[in-house]
Design a protein around this motif. Structure first.
Motif, mmCIF file in Angstrom:
data_model
loop_
_atom_site.group_PDB
_atom_site.id
_atom_site.type_symbol
_atom_site.label_atom_id
_atom_site.label_comp_id
_atom_site.label_asym_id
_atom_site.label_seq_id
_atom_site.Cartn_x
_atom_site.Cartn_y
_atom_site.Cartn_z
ATOM 1 N N ILE A 37 -13.026 -32.625 99.890
ATOM 2 C CA ILE A 37 -13.357 -32.078 98.680
ATOM 3 C C ILE A 37 -12.647 -32.090 97.660
ATOM 4 O O ILE A 37 -13.283 -32.288 96.340
ATOM 5 C CB ILE A 37 -13.518 -30.391 99.023
ATOM 6 N N PHE A 38 -11.394 -32.239 97.864
ATOM 7 C CA PHE A 38 -10.410 -32.483 96.783
ATOM 8 C C PHE A 38 -10.595 -33.953 96.122
ATOM 9 O O PHE A 38 -10.593 -34.027 95.023
ATOM 10 C CB PHE A 38 -8.892 -32.247 97.045
ATOM 11 N N ILE A 39 -10.706 -34.939 97.176
ATOM 12 C CA ILE A 39 -10.615 -36.202 96.558
ATOM 13 C C ILE A 39 -11.932 -36.482 95.835
ATOM 14 O O ILE A 39 -12.132 -37.167 94.647
ATOM 15 C CB ILE A 39 -10.822 -37.022 97.927
ATOM 16 N N SER A 40 -13.198 -35.870 96.257
ATOM 17 C CA SER A 40 -14.399 -35.828 95.514
ATOM 18 C C SER A 40 -14.218 -35.395 94.191
ATOM 19 O O SER A 40 -14.873 -36.125 93.589
ATOM 20 C CB SER A 40 -15.356 -35.119 96.219
ATOM 21 N N ILE A 41 -13.976 -34.329 93.892
ATOM 22 C CA ILE A 41 -13.632 -33.474 92.725
ATOM 23 C C ILE A 41 -12.660 -34.567 91.852
ATOM 24 O O ILE A 41 -13.154 -34.707 90.543
ATOM 25 C CB ILE A 41 -13.121 -32.053 92.716
ATOM 26 N N LEU A 42 -11.669 -34.790 92.321
ATOM 27 C CA LEU A 42 -10.571 -35.528 91.535
ATOM 28 C C LEU A 42 -11.284 -36.939 91.200
ATOM 29 O O LEU A 42 -11.148 -37.174 89.894
ATOM 30 C CB LEU A 42 -9.407 -35.828 92.380
ATOM 31 N N THR A 43 -11.497 -37.806 91.979
ATOM 32 C CA THR A 43 -12.187 -39.076 91.775
ATOM 33 C C THR A 43 -13.699 -39.011 90.923
ATOM 34 O O THR A 43 -13.997 -40.120 90.022
ATOM 35 C CB THR A 43 -12.481 -39.982 92.963
ATOM 36 N N ALA A 136 -2.764 -41.299 88.656
ATOM 37 C CA ALA A 136 -2.492 -39.615 88.978
ATOM 38 C C ALA A 136 -3.467 -39.171 89.787
ATOM 39 O O ALA A 136 -2.927 -38.493 90.836
ATOM 40 C CB ALA A 136 -2.795 -39.047 87.669
ATOM 41 N N ALA A 137 -4.667 -39.814 90.109
ATOM 42 C CA ALA A 137 -5.553 -39.309 91.050
ATOM 43 C C ALA A 137 -4.837 -39.913 92.601
ATOM 44 O O ALA A 137 -5.046 -38.920 93.318
ATOM 45 C CB ALA A 137 -6.945 -40.047 90.708
ATOM 46 N N ILE A 138 -4.564 -41.051 92.336
ATOM 47 C CA ILE A 138 -3.930 -41.695 93.754
ATOM 48 C C ILE A 138 -2.841 -40.835 94.280
ATOM 49 O O ILE A 138 -2.536 -40.383 95.307
ATOM 50 C CB ILE A 138 -3.579 -43.133 93.588
#
Length: 252
Positions: A37-43, A136-138
């Motif tokens: 969920i976090f990765i989806s929102i972030l990317t 920053a996302a990575i």
């Protein structure tokens, strides 16, 4: 090398080992939902051409990090020893990592909710945001994965003493994350109301991590049951909205 392989093959003949492996894989995948969920929102905040790459790099590095943590499992287990007292609670390094990760999640989710409620602030510096945003996302994906990895590895140690089984479970879970990341991200992007629900999930998970860090154990089954119920209600809302739209368009 041959004796290690023989030992592994002998180990895999034990039905209890297979049961532990299946349980660990399911646990790792379920714990990975938070991360996804976090990765989806972030990317999804990155330019479209960079999103897939960011997900693959972030999740790939997360796999390397988890396997590295498994190699230092004896050290990780020691992280549960209390080292400091804060607000009357004895905290270990694991507790402090959970609290820090929880605070990070609460801060990030609150910031994203504020952005969605008041998007007027998005104005200048798009190009520079893109360049710094990818790195920053990575980093943020890895920071959060570190928090969840330490928690899940310590839990896994209580379920099986065999590191080989933990390695297989981690590879299976991260492979599933890699496969599911893009479809989930696209689904979230297509349905704006899901974004707010996902951010609420992150707030809930962050609060739970902080509580667990201070010694208040919250059964994860309750958390995931609440998340599943909320997601089911939102899916029903989406179906109802789509039905109304189809009815309105056919009326015209």
């Amino acid at each position: 090398m041959e004796s290690k392989l023989d030992g592994f093959l002998l180990l895999m003949q034990d039905p209890a080992v297979w049961a532990a492996l299946a349980t660990l894989v399911v646990m790792e995948i379920v714990l990975g939902i938070d991360n996804l969920i976090f990765i989806s929102i972030l990317t999804n905040k990155l330019p479209e051409e960079s999103r897939e790459k960011a997900r693959r790099i972030g999740i790939g590095l997360a796999l390397v990090m988890r396997l590295g943590l498994l190699a230092t499992i004896a050290w990780i287990v020691k992280l549960t020893t209390p080292v400091v007292t804060l607000l009357g609670a004895e905290l270990s390094w694991k507790d402090m990592i959970l609290i820090a990760g929880g605070l990070f999640l609460v801060w990030k989710a609150t910031k994203e909710i504020h952005h969605h409620v008041d998007p007027a602030e998005e104005a200048d510096g798009t190009a520079s945001k893109v360049v710094t945003g990818f790195g920053a996302a990575i980093i943020q994906i890895l920071v959060l994965d570190l928090v969840f990895s330490i928690d899940s590895i310590i839990t896994a140690v209580g379920m099986t003493p065999h590191v080989e089984i933990m390695v297989i479970a981690v590879i299976a879970a991260v492979s599933t994350m890699l496969f599911a990341a893009s479809p989930l991200a696209r689904f979230i992007e297509r349905n704006p109301t899901i974004v707010m629900l996902a951010l609420a999930f992150l707030l809930l998970i962050g609060t739970t991590l902080i509580a667990e860090g201070f010694g208040a154990h919250v059964p994860k089954g309750y958390i995931y049951a609440a998340m599943a119920f909320s997601a089911a209600v939102e899916i029903l809302n989406m179906v109802a909205r789509n039905a109304r739209l189809k009815k309105a368009s056919s009326a015209h």
